[in-house]
Design a protein around this motif. Structure first.
Motif, PDB file in Angstrom:
ATOM      1  N   VAL A  72      39.011  30.239  -7.552  1.00  0.00           N
ATOM      2  CA  VAL A  72      38.430  30.370  -8.891  1.00  0.00           C
ATOM      3  C   VAL A  72      39.027  31.588  -9.577  1.00  0.00           C
ATOM      4  N   LEU A  73      39.330  31.417 -10.859  1.00  0.00           N
ATOM      5  CA  LEU A  73      39.775  32.551 -11.680  1.00  0.00           C
ATOM      6  C   LEU A  73      38.715  32.792 -12.751  1.00  0.00           C
ATOM      7  N   LEU A  74      38.078  33.963 -12.673  1.00  0.00           N
ATOM      8  CA  LEU A  74      37.065  34.346 -13.663  1.00  0.00           C
ATOM      9  C   LEU A  74      37.723  35.269 -14.675  1.00  0.00           C
ATOM     10  N   GLY A  75      37.751  34.839 -15.934  1.00  0.00           N
ATOM     11  CA  GLY A  75      38.391  35.645 -16.971  1.00  0.00           C
ATOM     12  C   GLY A  75      37.587  35.612 -18.252  1.00  0.00           C
ATOM     13  N   LEU A 115      29.749  31.397  -2.658  1.00  0.00           N
ATOM     14  CA  LEU A 115      30.791  30.375  -2.832  1.00  0.00           C
ATOM     15  C   LEU A 115      31.814  30.453  -1.691  1.00  0.00           C
ATOM     16  N   PRO A 116      32.025  29.362  -0.958  1.00  0.00           N
ATOM     17  CA  PRO A 116      32.962  29.427   0.174  1.00  0.00           C
ATOM     18  C   PRO A 116      34.419  29.271  -0.262  1.00  0.00           C
ATOM     19  N   LYS A 117      34.729  29.831  -1.406  1.00  0.00           N
ATOM     20  CA  LYS A 117      36.082  29.801  -1.965  1.00  0.00           C
ATOM     21  C   LYS A 117      36.304  31.151  -2.657  1.00  0.00           C
ATOM     22  N   PRO A 118      37.556  31.612  -2.681  1.00  0.00           N
ATOM     23  CA  PRO A 118      37.796  32.940  -3.242  1.00  0.00           C
ATOM     24  C   PRO A 118      37.709  32.962  -4.767  1.00  0.00           C
ATOM     25  N   ILE A 119      37.194  34.066  -5.282  1.00  0.00           N
ATOM     26  CA  ILE A 119      37.099  34.267  -6.730  1.00  0.00           C
ATOM     27  C   ILE A 119      37.956  35.473  -7.106  1.00  0.00           C
ATOM     28  N   VAL A 120      38.873  35.267  -8.039  1.00  0.00           N
ATOM     29  CA  VAL A 120      39.671  36.364  -8.592  1.00  0.00           C
ATOM     30  C   VAL A 120      39.108  36.680  -9.969  1.00  0.00           C
ATOM     31  N   ALA A 121      38.811  37.952 -10.232  1.00  0.00           N
ATOM     32  CA  ALA A 121      38.376  38.345 -11.581  1.00  0.00           C
ATOM     33  C   ALA A 121      39.556  38.977 -12.309  1.00  0.00           C
ATOM     34  N   ALA A 126      31.138  46.058 -19.081  1.00  0.00           N
ATOM     35  CA  ALA A 126      29.997  46.982 -19.183  1.00  0.00           C
ATOM     36  C   ALA A 126      28.744  46.358 -18.583  1.00  0.00           C
ATOM     37  N   GLY A 127      27.899  47.196 -18.004  1.00  0.00           N
ATOM     38  CA  GLY A 127      26.609  46.743 -17.484  1.00  0.00           C
ATOM     39  C   GLY A 127      26.781  45.574 -16.529  1.00  0.00           C
ATOM     40  N   ALA A 128      26.021  44.517 -16.787  1.00  0.00           N
ATOM     41  CA  ALA A 128      26.122  43.335 -15.921  1.00  0.00           C
ATOM     42  C   ALA A 128      27.535  42.757 -15.947  1.00  0.00           C
ATOM     43  N   GLY A 129      28.284  43.036 -17.001  1.00  0.00           N
ATOM     44  CA  GLY A 129      29.668  42.564 -17.073  1.00  0.00           C
ATOM     45  C   GLY A 129      30.531  43.236 -16.017  1.00  0.00           C
ATOM     46  N   ALA A 130      30.297  44.524 -15.775  1.00  0.00           N
ATOM     47  CA  ALA A 130      31.036  45.225 -14.720  1.00  0.00           C
ATOM     48  C   ALA A 130      30.665  44.654 -13.355  1.00  0.00           C
ATOM     49  N   ASN A 131      29.366  44.448 -13.158  1.00  0.00           N
ATOM     50  CA  ASN A 131      28.927  43.985 -11.836  1.00  0.00           C
ATOM     51  C   ASN A 131      29.290  42.524 -11.595  1.00  0.00           C
ATOM     52  N   LEU A 132      29.441  41.771 -12.670  1.00  0.00           N
ATOM     53  CA  LEU A 132      29.962  40.402 -12.553  1.00  0.00           C
ATOM     54  C   LEU A 132      31.383  40.448 -11.992  1.00  0.00           C
ATOM     55  N   ALA A 133      32.194  41.346 -12.522  1.00  0.00           N
ATOM     56  CA  ALA A 133      33.559  41.486 -12.004  1.00  0.00           C
ATOM     57  C   ALA A 133      33.534  41.938 -10.549  1.00  0.00           C
ATOM     58  N   PHE A 134      32.690  42.923 -10.234  1.00  0.00           N
ATOM     59  CA  PHE A 134      32.662  43.448  -8.865  1.00  0.00           C
ATOM     60  C   PHE A 134      32.138  42.416  -7.862  1.00  0.00           C
ATOM     61  N   ALA A 135      31.479  41.365  -8.349  1.00  0.00           N
ATOM     62  CA  ALA A 135      30.990  40.315  -7.446  1.00  0.00           C
ATOM     63  C   ALA A 135      32.104  39.350  -7.045  1.00  0.00           C
ATOM     64  N   ALA A 136      33.257  39.468  -7.691  1.00  0.00           N
ATOM     65  CA  ALA A 136      34.394  38.621  -7.314  1.00  0.00           C
ATOM     66  C   ALA A 136      35.004  39.147  -6.005  1.00  0.00           C
ATOM     67  N   ASP A 137      35.887  38.357  -5.416  1.00  0.00           N
ATOM     68  CA  ASP A 137      36.495  38.773  -4.146  1.00  0.00           C
ATOM     69  C   ASP A 137      37.713  39.649  -4.349  1.00  0.00           C
ATOM     70  N   ILE A 138      38.472  39.364  -5.388  1.00  0.00           N
ATOM     71  CA  ILE A 138      39.653  40.173  -5.704  1.00  0.00           C
ATOM     72  C   ILE A 138      39.605  40.450  -7.206  1.00  0.00           C
ATOM     73  N   VAL A 139      39.604  41.723  -7.570  1.00  0.00           N
ATOM     74  CA  VAL A 139      39.522  42.084  -8.986  1.00  0.00           C
ATOM     75  C   VAL A 139      40.847  42.707  -9.420  1.00  0.00           C
ATOM     76  N   ILE A 140      41.450  42.098 -10.449  1.00  0.00           N
ATOM     77  CA  ILE A 140      42.678  42.635 -11.041  1.00  0.00           C
ATOM     78  C   ILE A 140      42.315  43.049 -12.461  1.00  0.00           C
ATOM     79  N   ALA A 141      42.656  44.256 -12.838  1.00  0.00           N
ATOM     80  CA  ALA A 141      42.328  44.719 -14.189  1.00  0.00           C
ATOM     81  C   ALA A 141      43.587  45.204 -14.897  1.00  0.00           C
TER      82      ALA A 141
END
Ligand code: T3D
Length: 258
Positions: free
Chosen positions: A50-53, A94-100, A107-122
């Motif tokens: 999954v790619l979260l963007g 989720l038994p599949k990897p998530i890349v943010a 900001a706020g829950a938006g930051a923690n949403l990113a940190f809940a991913a498995d690999i975060v690229i910024a």
């Protein structure tokens, strides 16, 4: 139009936050639509990563502060239980990897949403802010659990209490994210990583994700036991057989996620 775009191609499900005029601030509709995306990722066997963007100049500004459902005096705990907690639980389970892919401020829950991913690229120009204390709230969306584990208690206390913005490079140096990359390479780096994950042995990645997550709550003995159980299952998988055969034949493995 939905507040989140969902699409699937080449084994990758994309969850793209799409309220750019609000810096992708979260309301009930956006949270539910994102949750539906992760639910589809769980149930669709063709999805292996999954790619979260996010669209626009920001990743996510956290709770939409103009949403009447989140106004002062409302029971915010109910809001978390209804929208935020299911979303974070779905991502971590989720038994599949998530890349943010973090393209701007988170900001706020938006930051923690990113940190809940498995690999975060910024992007190097992106930033993070645990802005909760600025408006009299506690970090939610898993922030109180995730932050000390990612960056340690001292930093977690400071970023949560001071509510100061920190840069993508700082986040990388602290271990909160995997990589801060040049802005003009963000898409290429994210696409390369998510494509690699979509070709990887999916069951092994699921085991890695659950083992690392659960290890935070286990002692060494329990972690060794869990590794034994997972390795027993993976040793019988098609992908392990393929990996070993490919190694012996000096060719690239072709994993099917089974
Ligand atoms: O229900 C509950 O509250 C419980 C759940 C809580 C979870 C949370 O996430 S609490 C934290 C909520 N988020 C925030 O406190 C962040 C508020 N926003 C900011 O601090 C800044 O906007 C940013 C640091 C995110 C970005 O700053 P900047 O300078 O790049 O942009 P800006 O000019 O401040 O914002 C641009 C527009 O987006 C602006 O609208 P305008 O003036 O152009 O019409 C701004 O009002 C709007 N915006 C930004 N954040 C939010 C927002 N609108 C609604 N909600 C937001 N969170």
């Amino acid at each position: 139009m939905s507040a989140v775009q969902i699409s699937v191609s080449n084994g990758v499900l994309r969850v793209t936050l799409d309220r750019p005029e609000k810096l992708n601030a979260i309301d009930g509709e956006l949270a539910d639509a994102a949750l539906a995306g992760f639910e589809r990722a769980r149930t669709d066997d063709s999805v292996r990563a999954v790619l979260l963007g996010a669209n626009g100049r920001g990743f996510c500004a956290g709770q939409d502060l103009s949403d009447p459902n989140a106004a002062p005096g409302k029971n915010l705990g109910l809001l978390l239980e209804r929208h935020y907690n299911p979303l974070i639980r779905a991502m971590r389970a989720l038994p599949k990897p998530i890349v943010a892919r973090v393209n701007g401020v988170a900001a706020g829950a938006g930051a923690n949403l990113a940190f809940a991913a498995d690999i975060v690229i910024a992007a190097r120009s992106a930033s993070f802010i645990e802005s909760f204390s600025r408006i009299g709230l506690v970090p939610d969306s898993g922030g109180t659990w995730m932050l000390p584990r990612l960056i340690g208690h001292a930093r977690a206390s400071a970023v949560a209490m001071l509510g100061e913005k920190f840069s993508a490079e700082q986040a990388q140096a602290w271990g909160a994210i995997w990589q801060a990359v040049d802005d003009d390479t963000l898409d290429a780096v994210c696409e390369r990583i998510v494509a690699q994950l979509a070709q990887a042995p999916t069951r092994a990645l699921a085991a890695i994700k659950s083992a690392l997550r659960d290890a935070w709550m286990r002692d060494l003995d329990a972690a060794l036991d869990a590794e034994r159980e997972l390795q027993s299952e993976l040793g019988a998988s098609d992908d392990f057989r393929e990996g070993v055969e490919a190694f012996a034949a000096k060719r690239q493995p072709s994993f099917r996620g089974r």
